[in-house]
Design a protein around this motif. Sequence first.
Motif, PDB file in Angstrom:
ATOM      1  N   ILE A 192     -46.366 -34.690   2.771  1.00  0.00           N
ATOM      2  CA  ILE A 192     -47.618 -35.044   3.441  1.00  0.00           C
ATOM      3  C   ILE A 192     -48.142 -36.341   2.851  1.00  0.00           C
ATOM      4  CG2 ILE A 192     -49.985 -34.276   3.818  1.00  0.00           C
ATOM      5  CD1 ILE A 192     -48.925 -31.433   3.312  1.00  0.00           C
ATOM      6  N   ASN A 213     -47.412 -35.350  -4.103  1.00  0.00           N
ATOM      7  CA  ASN A 213     -47.153 -36.646  -4.729  1.00  0.00           C
ATOM      8  C   ASN A 213     -46.006 -36.568  -5.732  1.00  0.00           C
ATOM      9  OD1 ASN A 213     -49.001 -38.003  -3.238  1.00  0.00           O
ATOM     10  ND2 ASN A 213     -50.678 -37.680  -4.694  1.00  0.00           N
ATOM     11  N   ASP A 253     -46.161 -40.975  -5.874  1.00  0.00           N
ATOM     12  CA  ASP A 253     -47.342 -41.712  -5.428  1.00  0.00           C
ATOM     13  C   ASP A 253     -48.170 -42.135  -6.635  1.00  0.00           C
ATOM     14  OD1 ASP A 253     -49.627 -42.631  -4.238  1.00  0.00           O
ATOM     15  OD2 ASP A 253     -49.807 -40.975  -2.824  1.00  0.00           O
TER      16      ASP A 253
HETATM   17 MG   LIG Z   1     -49.359 -39.168  -1.600  1.00  0.00          MG
END
Ligand SMILES: [Mg+2]
Length: 424
Positions: free
Chosen positions: A43, A159, A175
């Motif tokens: 996501i 992430n 991320d």
């Molecule tokens: Mg992310």
Amino acid sequence: MSTTPQRLQITAASPDPGLLDLPWDVPLEEWPASVLAALPRGISRHIVRFARLSGRVIAVKEIGETVAYREYELLRQLSKIDVPSVEPVGVITGRRDPSGEPLEAVLVTEHLQFSLPYRALFSQSLRPDTATRLIDALAVLLVRLHLAGFYWGDVSLSNTLFRRDAETFEAYLVDAETGDLHDKLSDGQRAYDLDVARVNIIGELMDLQAGEFLDEDVDAVAIGDALAERYGELWRALTEVESFAYGDRWRVQARIDRLNDLGFDVGELDITTDVDGTTVRIQPKVVDAGHHSRRLMRLTGLDVGENQARRLLNDLDEYRAVTDRQAEDESFVAHDWLTEVFEPAVRAVPRELRGKLEPAQIFHELLDHRWYLSQQQGRDVPMEEVVASYVGTILPLRPDEQAILGGVEGDTRDHTDQLPVVPE
Ligand SMILES: [Mg+2]
Ligand SMILES: Nc1ncnc2c1ncn2[C@@H]1O[C@H](COP(=O)(O)OP(=O)(O)O)[C@@H](O)[C@H]1O
């Protein structure tokens, strides 16, 4: 090459000219299937696509220019200090569509091969403790990031990417947008990262339960709490001061052995004694993850996960004992083990099945299977028989992870139908 009025600026350490051929004048959302690789994505807030570039796969994320440069720099620093994270390729700005409208900057990273977003893991038939194993992996990653002075700011399963590592997983940061690198993190900063992680993970697991990917009996809150516990145990083992009487000096080696067991090497150990010399205090100052993988790399050149390395090294030890070569230089024995045991076993797996798992993971499963067959038949089953049985009965049933990951050259099948729907 396009003839649009855009003036691209590419910032990359070693730019691949192939980058210029990608359709930068088209918004990422409209990129044609011909350049894309159909792989599972987690996501995200931004638009992310995977594209084929010179025989490999890159991840492209549309993101504001300032943030793109910042994340690129952070990922570069992380790769220098050897923390598991995706590798940055570059930042591209100055995009315009054919009518001259500016388009968003992009951050390009190498697609992390054999990695799986957590949602893809939950879409496969899984062992019930998968969530716990993911949390264990995330705890190790977070400790490593914090030891390096990296404050993440948005720790979550989305992430993070996961790669299989023998029985466990290895977690990679994907991320870094909200991160920050410091000399040293305060306890408050570490606690904040843990809090964010806990809340995010509980939310993500409840989301999976709502989507029926995860059994509703699983206690999401307890798993969220387990992260802080695992993290705390590991952090203490790696950093805690230990004091003991001068006569108990064996505890120095015991501490080092314990850290090695946890998969860490001690780069620097602080040893102090009190004034009258009756008490010794020790504290690890520099610890480096990858104790077993570094050792295996040195001996065989194989670059594998920490727990895969542990497993392979055990097999190497066994080989050494069975062939009665304990007195010989370990690197000679390792070379023979590689060419006589490891490589023939992996090569005996038919090419079309090799995309299922990484070679080291296949070997790990072969060792499991050998143990199982030997138990069942009450004899030492030779590796050739093990491979034949594994290839015939086990491997065909495994999901094709490399194909899911689009790593197969010329594989144009669309695999997205095998994946959970991943909203963006
Ligand atoms: Mg992310
Ligand atoms: N280099 C990469 N390798 C594999 N997957 C990636 C890579 N970069 C991004 N992804 C996938 O894209 C998703 C979103 O990327 P992320 O950087 O978290 O975007 P956002 O900032 O919008 O949250 C990740 O969860 C991951 O599944």
